[in-house]
Design an enzyme around this catalytic site. Structure first.
Site, short mmCIF file in Angstrom:
data_model
loop_
_atom_site.label_atom_id
_atom_site.label_comp_id
_atom_site.label_asym_id
_atom_site.label_seq_id
_atom_site.Cartn_x
_atom_site.Cartn_y
_atom_site.Cartn_z
N TYR A 178 -1.97 0.64 10.15
CA TYR A 178 -2.17 -0.08 8.89
C TYR A 178 -0.91 -0.03 8.03
O TYR A 178 -0.45 -1.05 7.50
CB TYR A 178 -3.36 0.55 8.15
CG TYR A 178 -3.53 0.05 6.73
CD1 TYR A 178 -4.25 -1.11 6.46
CD2 TYR A 178 -2.97 0.75 5.66
CE1 TYR A 178 -4.40 -1.56 5.15
CE2 TYR A 178 -3.12 0.30 4.36
CZ TYR A 178 -3.83 -0.85 4.12
OH TYR A 178 -3.98 -1.30 2.82
N SER A 194 0.84 -1.21 0.00
CA SER A 194 0.00 0.00 0.00
C SER A 194 0.87 1.25 0.00
O SER A 194 1.95 1.28 0.61
CB SER A 194 -0.86 0.00 1.26
OG SER A 194 -1.37 1.29 1.52
N GLU A 198 0.38 3.53 1.78
CA GLU A 198 0.49 3.92 3.20
C GLU A 198 1.84 3.52 3.81
O GLU A 198 2.20 4.03 4.86
CB GLU A 198 -0.64 3.26 4.00
CG GLU A 198 -1.95 4.01 3.95
CD GLU A 198 -1.96 5.30 4.79
OE1 GLU A 198 -1.55 5.25 5.96
OE2 GLU A 198 -2.39 6.33 4.26
N1 GDD Z 1 -12.58 7.27 5.49
C1 GDD Z 1 -12.66 8.59 5.60
N2 GDD Z 1 -13.81 9.16 6.11
N3 GDD Z 1 -11.60 9.35 5.22
C2 GDD Z 1 -11.71 10.69 5.31
C3 GDD Z 1 -12.86 11.32 5.80
C4 GDD Z 1 -13.97 10.52 6.23
O1 GDD Z 1 -15.00 10.99 6.67
N4 GDD Z 1 -12.67 12.66 5.75
C5 GDD Z 1 -11.46 12.87 5.23
N5 GDD Z 1 -10.86 11.68 4.98
C6 GDD Z 1 -9.51 11.51 4.40
C7 GDD Z 1 -8.62 10.55 5.19
O2 GDD Z 1 -8.09 11.21 6.34
C8 GDD Z 1 -7.58 10.22 4.11
O3 GDD Z 1 -6.61 11.24 4.05
C9 GDD Z 1 -8.39 10.25 2.81
O4 GDD Z 1 -9.63 10.89 3.14
C10 GDD Z 1 -8.68 8.88 2.23
O5 GDD Z 1 -9.21 8.06 3.25
P1 GDD Z 1 -9.80 6.60 2.92
O6 GDD Z 1 -10.76 6.66 1.80
O7 GDD Z 1 -10.27 6.03 4.20
O8 GDD Z 1 -8.54 5.80 2.34
P2 GDD Z 1 -7.03 5.74 2.83
O9 GDD Z 1 -6.22 6.68 1.95
O10 GDD Z 1 -6.92 5.93 4.28
O11 GDD Z 1 -6.63 4.23 2.50
C11 GDD Z 1 -6.97 3.63 1.24
O12 GDD Z 1 -5.88 3.73 0.35
C12 GDD Z 1 -4.71 3.01 0.73
C13 GDD Z 1 -3.64 3.25 -0.38
O13 GDD Z 1 -3.23 4.58 -0.37
C14 GDD Z 1 -7.34 2.17 1.52
O14 GDD Z 1 -7.87 1.61 0.34
C15 GDD Z 1 -6.13 1.36 1.94
O15 GDD Z 1 -6.50 0.00 2.06
C16 GDD Z 1 -5.05 1.53 0.86
O16 GDD Z 1 -3.92 0.77 1.17
#
Ligand code: GDD
Length: 330
Positions: free
Chosen positions: A151, A127, A129
């Site tokens: 994570y 990832s 991440e």
């Molecule tokens: N979930 C969520 N909910 N995220 C939010 C929100 C909210 O209400 N508001 C802002 N965010 C911001 C998070 O802080 C983050 O910076 C961004 O939106 C994306 O969050 P997510 O969609 O939860 O995904 P992620 O980036 O944390 O993780 C995803 O991508 C990774 C690869 O970069 C997941 O798919 C992971 O499994 C994957 O490895």
């Protein structure tokens, strides 16, 4: 006919992967939990020929049995805790399921290869991440691993173990996946949370979306493209690490604006967004954007769907759902 084993087959990527492999004539086996319920029914309606086996990510002995029984040519280790937000609530569980479990898979694959003298190829979905506060932008395969979330740390362990088993003679490719989305994305991720809410607000005429960090920038691509990269990486003659990304970065606010515009609320989009501290994380990467040049050169891979189109397809799907013209809730 080649045989593939997919853990996490009921997730977004697992479903697309099962469909792609079946269309290629691959015999597809998947591991599902005993309480799989709706997700299993959904999967079987799309990929009716898959063979499902009960197992649990936390049970490494069971992995070993399954791999020895199925004798797959390809193993895709897609089962994991995939929500970064949730990993802050359950850091130990995340370490076990997104980190240590990968070692059990590689060990089972390596034993199968040793016992049968047949090549067993594994795909570990790493990832973006793992880069955390990345020292360089865009990130590529040589960017230092410096996670800032539980994570990311778990995925970093699995990423390093992939390298360890590669050194031991097992074909373990990793795809360092940046964010990848689709209408099948669960609502716990920000993209689907936004597109589902945008569609609802458009139909009801009012409402707000409560979000955390609006300034975070992510590289959002189209999930089926990323699954295709995984297949290419597994089949490549030499196992390697591949960044899979679009190379474009947008903020969460950009995503919300694009989604609300697509839902017909363009001028007033900001009125529908509220910042709620509940959705802020203790720490996170401010910007993630990938350079997929190596995947392009060595795997012939390139993204086919760009940001605006990803947003558009997700919003359109959520509008269809609300009007009862689509059936997939996530
Ligand atoms: N979930 C969520 N909910 N995220 C939010 C929100 C909210 O209400 N508001 C802002 N965010 C911001 C998070 O802080 C983050 O910076 C961004 O939106 C994306 O969050 P997510 O969609 O939860 O995904 P992620 O980036 O944390 O993780 C995803 O991508 C990774 C690869 O970069 C997941 O798919 C992971 O499994 C994957 O490895």
């Amino acid at each position: 006919m080649p045989r593939a084993f997919i853990t996490g087959i009921t997730g977004q990527d697992g479903g697309y992967l099962a469909e792609q492999l079946q269309a290629e004539g691959v015999e597809v086996h998947g591991m599902v939990r005993a309480d799989g319920g709706d997700a299993v029914r959904e999967l079987l309606s799309r990929a009716p020929g898959v063979v499902l086996h009960q197992g649990d990510l936390g049970d490494s002995d069971r992995f070993g049995e399954l791999v020895a029984d199925i004798r797959p040519d390809e193993i895709y280790n897609l089962a994991a805790i995939s929500s970064v937000a949730y990993s802050w609530q359950e850091p130990v569980l995340t370490a076990r399921l997104s980190g240590v479990a990968a070692a059990a898979i590689f060990e089972a694959a390596w034993r199968l290869q040793e016992n049968t003298s047949r090549r067993v190829a594994c795909l570990q979905p790493s990832s973006a991440e793992i880069f955390g506060h990345a020292a360089v932008s865009p990130q590529d395969e040589s960017t230092p691993v410096r996670p800032v979330s539980p994570y990311g740390a778990a995925k970093a362990f699995a990423h390093h173990m992939a390298g360890v088993y590669r050194g031991r003679g097992l074909h373990v490719a990793t795809c360092i996946l940046f964010n990848h989305e689709s209408p099948r994305r669960p609502l716990v991720f920000v993209t689907r949370k936004i597109t589902a809410a945008a569609a609802r607000i458009s139909v009801e005429g009012s409402g707000v979306i409560r979000l955390g960090n609006l300034e975070a920038r992510r590289d959002w691509g189209w999930a089926p493209d990323y699954v295709d990269a995984m297949v290419r990486a597994v089949r490549c003659e030499t196992a390697g690490d591949y960044v899979v990304a679009t190379g474009e970065t947008h903020s969460v606010a950009d995503f919300a604006q694009a989604a609300l515009r697509r839902a017909g609320l363009g001028d007033r989009w900001r009125d529908h967004i509220e910042v709620d501290p509940e959705f802020l994380r203790p720490a996170e990467a401010p910007t993630l954007v990938g350079d997929a040049g190596k995947a392009q050169r060595e795997l012939g891979w390139a993204p086919t769907v760009r940001f605006e189109e990803v947003v558009g397809r997700m919003v359109d799907h959520d509008m269809e759902l609300l009007h009862g013209r689509a059936s997939v809730a996530q």
